[in-house]
Design a protein around this motif. Structure first.
Motif, PDB file in Angstrom:
ATOM      1  N   ASP A 142       0.825  -1.212   0.000  1.00  0.00           N
ATOM      2  CA  ASP A 142       0.000   0.000   0.000  1.00  0.00           C
ATOM      3  C   ASP A 142       0.858   1.259   0.000  1.00  0.00           C
ATOM      4  O   ASP A 142       0.457   2.284  -0.549  1.00  0.00           O
ATOM      5  CB  ASP A 142      -0.915   0.015   1.236  1.00  0.00           C
ATOM      6  CG  ASP A 142      -1.889  -1.142   1.242  1.00  0.00           C
ATOM      7  OD1 ASP A 142      -2.773  -1.156   0.368  1.00  0.00           O
ATOM      8  OD2 ASP A 142      -1.763  -2.026   2.110  1.00  0.00           O
ATOM      9  N   ALA A 143       2.022   1.180   0.632  1.00  0.00           N
ATOM     10  CA  ALA A 143       2.887   2.352   0.738  1.00  0.00           C
ATOM     11  C   ALA A 143       4.309   1.905   1.028  1.00  0.00           C
ATOM     12  O   ALA A 143       4.559   0.746   1.380  1.00  0.00           O
ATOM     13  CB  ALA A 143       2.390   3.288   1.847  1.00  0.00           C
ATOM     14  N   VAL A 156       2.575  10.076  -4.472  1.00  0.00           N
ATOM     15  CA  VAL A 156       2.294  11.067  -3.438  1.00  0.00           C
ATOM     16  C   VAL A 156       3.274  10.837  -2.292  1.00  0.00           C
ATOM     17  O   VAL A 156       3.490   9.688  -1.879  1.00  0.00           O
ATOM     18  CB  VAL A 156       0.849  10.936  -2.924  1.00  0.00           C
ATOM     19  CG1 VAL A 156       0.584  11.952  -1.815  1.00  0.00           C
ATOM     20  CG2 VAL A 156      -0.143  11.108  -4.063  1.00  0.00           C
ATOM     21  N   VAL A 158       4.591  11.984   1.665  1.00  0.00           N
ATOM     22  CA  VAL A 158       4.271  12.647   2.937  1.00  0.00           C
ATOM     23  C   VAL A 158       5.519  12.621   3.805  1.00  0.00           C
ATOM     24  O   VAL A 158       6.081  11.546   4.074  1.00  0.00           O
ATOM     25  CB  VAL A 158       3.111  11.931   3.665  1.00  0.00           C
ATOM     26  CG1 VAL A 158       2.872  12.552   5.035  1.00  0.00           C
ATOM     27  CG2 VAL A 158       1.835  11.982   2.821  1.00  0.00           C
ATOM     28  N   TYR A 275       5.472   7.179   0.874  1.00  0.00           N
ATOM     29  CA  TYR A 275       4.994   7.431  -0.481  1.00  0.00           C
ATOM     30  C   TYR A 275       4.040   6.322  -0.917  1.00  0.00           C
ATOM     31  O   TYR A 275       4.104   5.193  -0.436  1.00  0.00           O
ATOM     32  CB  TYR A 275       6.166   7.562  -1.462  1.00  0.00           C
ATOM     33  CG  TYR A 275       6.910   6.272  -1.733  1.00  0.00           C
ATOM     34  CD1 TYR A 275       6.681   5.546  -2.893  1.00  0.00           C
ATOM     35  CD2 TYR A 275       7.830   5.763  -0.825  1.00  0.00           C
ATOM     36  CE1 TYR A 275       7.347   4.359  -3.150  1.00  0.00           C
ATOM     37  CE2 TYR A 275       8.505   4.581  -1.071  1.00  0.00           C
ATOM     38  CZ  TYR A 275       8.260   3.886  -2.231  1.00  0.00           C
ATOM     39  OH  TYR A 275       8.918   2.711  -2.474  1.00  0.00           O
ATOM     40  N   ARG A 278      -1.431   7.657  -5.994  1.00  0.00           N
ATOM     41  CA  ARG A 278      -2.483   8.610  -5.648  1.00  0.00           C
ATOM     42  C   ARG A 278      -3.807   7.924  -5.323  1.00  0.00           C
ATOM     43  O   ARG A 278      -4.526   8.334  -4.401  1.00  0.00           O
ATOM     44  CB  ARG A 278      -2.666   9.607  -6.792  1.00  0.00           C
ATOM     45  CG  ARG A 278      -3.575  10.791  -6.455  1.00  0.00           C
ATOM     46  CD  ARG A 278      -3.479  11.868  -7.507  1.00  0.00           C
ATOM     47  NE  ARG A 278      -2.113  12.374  -7.614  1.00  0.00           N
ATOM     48  CZ  ARG A 278      -1.596  13.288  -6.801  1.00  0.00           C
ATOM     49  NH1 ARG A 278      -2.325  13.785  -5.817  1.00  0.00           N
ATOM     50  NH2 ARG A 278      -0.353  13.703  -6.969  1.00  0.00           N
ATOM     51  N   SER A 281      -4.653   6.841  -1.658  1.00  0.00           N
ATOM     52  CA  SER A 281      -4.826   7.813  -0.582  1.00  0.00           C
ATOM     53  C   SER A 281      -6.254   7.872  -0.054  1.00  0.00           C
ATOM     54  O   SER A 281      -6.503   8.434   1.011  1.00  0.00           O
ATOM     55  CB  SER A 281      -4.393   9.208  -1.052  1.00  0.00           C
ATOM     56  OG  SER A 281      -5.209   9.645  -2.121  1.00  0.00           O
ATOM     57  N   GLN A 282      -7.214   7.298  -0.796  1.00  0.00           N
ATOM     58  CA  GLN A 282      -8.605   7.316  -0.337  1.00  0.00           C
ATOM     59  C   GLN A 282      -8.925   6.188   0.631  1.00  0.00           C
ATOM     60  O   GLN A 282      -9.987   6.198   1.256  1.00  0.00           O
ATOM     61  CB  GLN A 282      -9.542   7.231  -1.554  1.00  0.00           C
ATOM     62  CG  GLN A 282      -9.413   8.411  -2.501  1.00  0.00           C
ATOM     63  CD  GLN A 282      -9.596   9.741  -1.801  1.00  0.00           C
ATOM     64  OE1 GLN A 282     -10.575   9.935  -1.068  1.00  0.00           O
ATOM     65  NE2 GLN A 282      -8.659  10.654  -2.001  1.00  0.00           N
ATOM     66  N   LEU A 286      -4.991   3.767   5.108  1.00  0.00           N
ATOM     67  CA  LEU A 286      -3.810   4.564   4.807  1.00  0.00           C
ATOM     68  C   LEU A 286      -3.968   5.992   5.316  1.00  0.00           C
ATOM     69  O   LEU A 286      -3.020   6.583   5.837  1.00  0.00           O
ATOM     70  CB  LEU A 286      -3.532   4.560   3.302  1.00  0.00           C
ATOM     71  CG  LEU A 286      -2.253   5.277   2.856  1.00  0.00           C
ATOM     72  CD1 LEU A 286      -1.029   4.722   3.587  1.00  0.00           C
ATOM     73  CD2 LEU A 286      -2.065   5.167   1.346  1.00  0.00           C
ATOM     74  N   ARG A 287      -5.168   6.557   5.184  1.00  0.00           N
ATOM     75  CA  ARG A 287      -5.396   7.907   5.695  1.00  0.00           C
ATOM     76  C   ARG A 287      -5.175   7.959   7.203  1.00  0.00           C
ATOM     77  O   ARG A 287      -4.574   8.900   7.732  1.00  0.00           O
ATOM     78  CB  ARG A 287      -6.814   8.374   5.359  1.00  0.00           C
ATOM     79  CG  ARG A 287      -7.072   8.612   3.886  1.00  0.00           C
ATOM     80  CD  ARG A 287      -8.159   9.665   3.684  1.00  0.00           C
ATOM     81  NE  ARG A 287      -9.328   9.411   4.512  1.00  0.00           N
ATOM     82  CZ  ARG A 287     -10.372   8.666   4.128  1.00  0.00           C
ATOM     83  NH1 ARG A 287     -10.373   8.088   2.942  1.00  0.00           N
ATOM     84  NH2 ARG A 287     -11.399   8.494   4.933  1.00  0.00           N
ATOM     85  N   ILE A 290      -1.457   7.839   7.924  1.00  0.00           N
ATOM     86  CA  ILE A 290      -0.825   9.132   7.643  1.00  0.00           C
ATOM     87  C   ILE A 290      -1.114  10.123   8.764  1.00  0.00           C
ATOM     88  O   ILE A 290      -0.222  10.862   9.207  1.00  0.00           O
ATOM     89  CB  ILE A 290      -1.327   9.678   6.286  1.00  0.00           C
ATOM     90  CG1 ILE A 290      -0.807   8.807   5.143  1.00  0.00           C
ATOM     91  CG2 ILE A 290      -0.890  11.126   6.089  1.00  0.00           C
ATOM     92  CD1 ILE A 290      -1.450   9.111   3.806  1.00  0.00           C
TER      93      ILE A 290
END
Length: 298
Positions: A142-143, A156, A158, A275, A278, A281-282, A286-287, A290
């Motif tokens: 996922d990231a 993306v 962060v 990272y 995009r 991010s929904q 993950l939100r 973050i």
């Protein structure tokens, strides 16, 4: 299509991504025999093998590569649809898969995981420590976490940490025995704990600066590692001089267990970033991650 067979598709993809049945079994919390059965069921239905198996390795056949290339995106679309439904309810659940270099654990990731475990008991965070530059999308993550300069522009990013210095350190005992280097050229007369890059298999040249100019310095010594925390441990055991990020040894410098070498040659790195693509991010999981990372990095 047999509904039971569809349930085996994610297993096939995990074997392909993890490079083996045992690794896939661990990732899926299944037994190796169950993973083997799932793959065999798909192969029997398709009428051809998806993997070439030896006693030492597992590799995709041409048919297997075609299967992964076509089924992988389709399953990803289904997973995204499920995440959108969960997003509507704001549910933080499921599995969050992240790929990180080991040095990121104490600097940012571990404190966030502790907080996430307290806040979201229905979420499982799966952390894979990897010093290579893996493609997180192709590998099913996922990231990921990298230095800012190493992140593709279509991702993306962060910020996780402030910029920090890349420095050279050694133990007082080593410096007393071998002497303190007074110039970059002096490093050639010292035992330097170097690095091997996993992504390219090349020896890493230390990025330093001399008289305001960036320089890459090839070093030599009795040890070469792939993990900066391991390099720190070796430096503490008086093996030699090593090169790593200052936050990893801040406490060692404060207590005198390690001493900085050639501070004027140190460079500043942009810091670590989370990272992700995009579209990811929904996802509520993950939100939420973050948000926790941002709070813990303040």
């Amino acid at each position: 299509m047999d509904r039971d067979l569809l349930a085996h598709f994610p297993v096939v993809l995990t074997v392909a991504r993890r490079g083996g049945f045992a690794a896939a079994a661990a990732a899926l919390n299944m037994s190796p025999s169950a993973v083997s059965h799932a793959v065999r069921s798909v192969e029997e239905r398709l009428g051809q093998p998806l993997f070439a198996r030896t006693t030492r390795s597992v590799a995709l056949t041409e048919a297997g590569a075609d299967f992964v290339a076509s089924v992988g995106p389709a399953l990803a679309t289904v997973e995204e649809s499920v995440e959108r439904v969960r997003s509507a309810k704001g549910q933080v659940a499921g599995v969050l898969r992240i790929n990180v270099p080991r040095l990121a654990l104490p600097l940012a990731i571990t404190p966030a995981i502790i907080e996430m475990s307290r806040l979201y008991p229905d979420l499982t965070i799966e952390v894979t420590c990897d010093e290579g530059l893996v493609d997180i999308v192709a590998a099913g993550f996922d990231a990921g976490v990298r230095l800012g300069e190493m992140i593709a522009q279509d991702m993306v990013a962060v910020r996780l940490t402030k910029p920090f210095m890349a420095i050279m350190v050694a133990s007082p005992a080593y410096l007393e025995e071998r002497g303190v280097p007074h110039s970059i050229a002096d490093l050639s007369r010292h035992n330097c704990i170097g690095y091997r890059l996993i992504s390219s298999a090349a020896a890493y040249a230390w990025d330093l600066q001399e008289k305001g100019q960036d320089v890459s310095v090839e070093v030599s010594g009795t040890v070469r590692v792939t993990d900066s925390l391991h390099a720190r441990d070796l430096a503490l055991e008086n093996i030699g001089i090593t090169y790593l990020f200052e936050p990893l040894v801040r406490e060692d410098l404060r207590t005198g267990r390690l001493r900085q070498v050639l501070p004027a040659a140190s460079i500043e790195e942009p810091g670590l970033f989370l990272y992700f693509p995009r579209y990811a991010s929904q996802a509520p999981k993950l939100r939420a991650f973050i948000d926790v990372l941002r709070r813990s990095s303040r």
